[in-house]
Enzyme design. Sequence first.
Site, PDB file in Angstrom:
ATOM      1  N   LYS A 159       0.955  -1.254   0.074  1.00  0.00           N
ATOM      2  CA  LYS A 159       0.166  -0.052   0.035  1.00  0.00           C
ATOM      3  C   LYS A 159       0.996   1.285   0.066  1.00  0.00           C
ATOM      4  CE  LYS A 159      -4.175   1.436   2.185  1.00  0.00           C
ATOM      5  NZ  LYS A 159      -4.933   1.828   1.192  1.00  0.00           N
TER       6      LYS A 159
HETATM    7  C1  LIG Z   1      -6.661  -0.521  -3.735  1.00  0.00           C
HETATM    8  C2  LIG Z   1      -7.086  -1.182  -2.636  1.00  0.00           C
HETATM    9  N1  LIG Z   1      -7.745  -2.342  -2.634  1.00  0.00           N
HETATM   10  C3  LIG Z   1      -8.472  -2.687  -1.640  1.00  0.00           C
HETATM   11  C4  LIG Z   1      -8.629  -2.179  -0.524  1.00  0.00           C
HETATM   12  C5  LIG Z   1      -9.209  -2.671   0.676  1.00  0.00           C
HETATM   13  O1  LIG Z   1      -8.568  -2.871   1.774  1.00  0.00           O
HETATM   14  P1  LIG Z   1      -9.163  -2.869   3.084  1.00  0.00           P
HETATM   15  O2  LIG Z   1     -10.364  -3.779   3.166  1.00  0.00           O
HETATM   16  O3  LIG Z   1      -7.871  -3.562   3.911  1.00  0.00           O
HETATM   17  O4  LIG Z   1      -9.226  -1.470   3.661  1.00  0.00           O
HETATM   18  C6  LIG Z   1      -7.866  -0.877  -0.371  1.00  0.00           C
HETATM   19  C7  LIG Z   1      -8.058  -0.306   0.919  1.00  0.00           C
HETATM   20  O5  LIG Z   1      -6.989   0.002   1.529  1.00  0.00           O
HETATM   21  C8  LIG Z   1      -7.141  -0.429  -1.358  1.00  0.00           C
HETATM   22  O6  LIG Z   1      -6.891   0.755  -1.410  1.00  0.00           O
END
Ligand SMILES: Cc1ncc(COP(=O)(O)O)c(C=O)c1O
Length: 305
Positions: A159
């Site tokens: 991330k």
């Molecule tokens: C690109 C992306 N995909 C999926 C998610 C979903 O992840 P999470 O459920 O851990 O927030 C996020 C959010 O953080 C994201 O930025």
Amino acid sequence: MPITPTEKIWMNGELVDWDAAQIHILTHSLHYGMGVFEGVRAYESADGPAVFRLTEHMERLHNSARIMMMDLPYTVDELVQATKDVVRASGLPSCYIRPIAYYGYGEMGLNTLPCTVDVAIACWPWGAYLGEDAASKGVRMKISSWTRHDHNTMPPASKTTGNYVNSSLAKVEALKAGYDEAIMLSPQGFVSECTGENIFVSRNGVLITPPIAAGALEGITQDSVMTIARDHGFETRFDYLTRSDLYVCDEMFVCGTAAEVSAVNSVDDRPIPCPGPMTSVIAAEYAKAVRGEVDKYKDWLEHVD
Ligand SMILES: Cc1ncc(COP(=O)(O)O)c(C=O)c1O
């Protein structure tokens, strides 16, 4: 949605006043986009504010940093404690939380190895990311003309702040075309995820979500949804999906910390039954789980007090 300031922001071990949480214009990550971050939520529970799956979020922050070869100066436990401190200081019953680690001031150039790593955690009130009625009425999706990064270009498993240039291009394109959110395809043409959410579709009674190999982030909400789904007797699996699988699916939803569980009512103007029966059950159960109202999921909550 404009940011509502709160009392304090945690910066490198100190709680500083909101307006004093500032960085130099020559901060390295501002120029080259290499920082790692998380999006976390605290919810109001019967025992006060509770952060949903906080430890897992901080573990993922550490993993994002490992992929970037960034040495975080704080352990997962220290970051968990810091998050609790900043939420407590805000006095808010519920909030969105943004931890970020970035290369600080002092070095320029693309060699990150000599750079200092700074860490901050802020929180503020933030409502439903895709709209208050996204769980019931659903959102309109557009498959983006932008492709999700290849694993050998910008690792989507991390991330990383710079990765989100790709997401912002797709998001703005979708909004300008009158849609609510974009769906990204991988360079190989498989469905990857949305700009900030994972995707689930139901085909013939099975809930399918794309694997990490298709460029999806390992979502913490995705994991929670799969647990809830299985506990309700729904079959789930990771699998590759094409855009046609989306057009002919029985139901579809997207999920993430910010968006929670949001139903989808169409993809590229092909209507999808909405909200589907599994979507409704999972969205309702997730909304209760995050607030500590489901006994078997209480371990997911990390209380602030
Ligand atoms: C690109 C992306 N995909 C999926 C998610 C979903 O992840 P999470 O459920 O851990 O927030 C996020 C959010 O953080 C994201 O930025």
